[in-house]
Design a protein around this motif. Structure first.
Motif, PDB file in Angstrom:
ATOM      1  N   ARG A  30       0.826  -1.215   0.000  1.00  0.00           N
ATOM      2  CA  ARG A  30       0.000   0.000   0.000  1.00  0.00           C
ATOM      3  C   ARG A  30       0.854   1.257   0.000  1.00  0.00           C
ATOM      4  O   ARG A  30       0.607   2.200  -0.777  1.00  0.00           O
ATOM      5  CB  ARG A  30      -0.910  -0.030   1.233  1.00  0.00           C
ATOM      6  N   ALA A  33       3.019   1.688  -3.251  1.00  0.00           N
ATOM      7  CA  ALA A  33       2.212   1.984  -4.429  1.00  0.00           C
ATOM      8  C   ALA A  33       1.659   3.401  -4.420  1.00  0.00           C
ATOM      9  O   ALA A  33       1.261   3.929  -5.466  1.00  0.00           O
ATOM     10  CB  ALA A  33       1.062   0.987  -4.541  1.00  0.00           C
ATOM     11  N   TYR A  58      -3.032  -2.712  -6.960  1.00  0.00           N
ATOM     12  CA  TYR A  58      -2.154  -1.633  -7.381  1.00  0.00           C
ATOM     13  C   TYR A  58      -1.664  -1.803  -8.819  1.00  0.00           C
ATOM     14  O   TYR A  58      -0.816  -1.034  -9.279  1.00  0.00           O
ATOM     15  CB  TYR A  58      -0.964  -1.534  -6.416  1.00  0.00           C
TER      16      TYR A  58
END
Length: 297
Positions: A30, A33, A58
């Protein structure tokens, strides 16, 4: 909060992620990205389906092999057990890749030394994910501590992780709180009070362990570590005492989302400048040396 309002003047650093467990999904994938400093290019894990689930949100690729992941990135982030990290990070360093590593960097001191030797020989950038160190509140605490004549300190790092859930992993349950939580607390005590020159340990690694740290300036600090106590949230607390009002750091109420943009930007800056910061592989080796002392005492 994983974004940043600051512009980034360079191309994003292309990062491959090794690992697809809960921490890899919740944080590494997370945060990397989110950019703009980094781009999650691909994910490789022992379980291909887990790698696909981690990469899919992503638009990242799934590497069929670790070698394929290395071919498609300029930096590698690791979210795997310490023994696996030490082995694969050495290979990545030899391939010229920058390293974003979890703590501890290895399961034991010889493995940590071999990893750092590989990093030094290759001359690659390295950085550790020591979450608290990237939080603004931690940096304010450490700055305030620098001007104090500290005589002694009490501290603790406590969690319920070993009692069940995603982070009751085999390596944590086997090796206990020293390897899992010790790097966080030893790093902060060292940064706040000055270099630790000796560590003694007592207790049960899987239940509760106490560390006594002797600092180069004569200060003494105590550290309590456990991953086997029923606390609602993890507790990291440090109290500094001397000829000054007590100075306290308590991370219980901190929002760790504030750490991730700082970590991401500092790692990307290190990669683009070719200069590691202070939280690098050598810092990981130093912390591993302190933990080895505690185990031997």
């Amino acid at each position: 909060m994983t974004g940043t309002s600051h512009t980034w003047p360079h191309a994003p650093v292309r990062v491959g992620l090794v690992g697809a467990g809960p921490w890899a999904r919740a944080v590494h994938a997370r945060v990397l990205a989110a950019g703009p400093e980094t781009q999650l290019t691909s994910v490789w894990a022992r379980r291909p389906e887990a790698a696909r689930e981690t990469a899919a949100p992503y638009g990242a690729d799934v590497a069929a092999t670790f070698e394929e992941l290395l071919d498609g990135c300029e930096a590698v982030a690791f979210a795997v057990p310490p023994a696996v990290q030490a082995e694969l990070a050495s290979v990545a360093a030899k391939a010229g890749k920058a390293l974003l590593m979890e703590k501890p960097i290895a399961l034991d001191l010889p493995s940590a030394q071999r990893l750092v030797d590989a990093v030094d020989t290759a001359g690659v950038v390295s950085q550790l994910v020591l979450t608290n160190r990237y939080h603004p509140a931690t940096r304010q605490f450490l700055k305030a501590a620098q001007g104090l004549d500290v005589v002694g300190a009490r501290s603790c790092c406590l969690s319920s992780a070993f009692l069940g859930g995603d982070f009751a992993t085999p390596w944590r349950l086997e090796h206990g709180a020293l390897l899992d939580l010790g790097p966080h607390l030893l790093d902060l005590l060292d940064a706040a009070l000055g270099p630790i020159v000796r560590v003694r340990g007592a207790g049960d690694l899987r239940r509760w362990i106490e560390l006594t740290c002797e600092h180069a300036n004569g200060a003494i600090s105590q550290a309590s570590l456990s991953g086997s106590v029923d606390v609602e949230r993890g507790i990291t607390r440090i109290e500094l005492f001397g000829r000054h009002p007590e100075l306290v750091f308590d991370s219980t109420a901190l929002d760790h989302e504030e750490s991730w943009p700082v970590l991401r930007r500092e790692f990307a800056t290190a990669v683009r400048t070719g200069q590691s910061g202070g939280l690098d592989a050598r810092r990981g080796l130093y912390l591993q040396t302190l933990m080895a002392q505690a185990l031997e005492s």
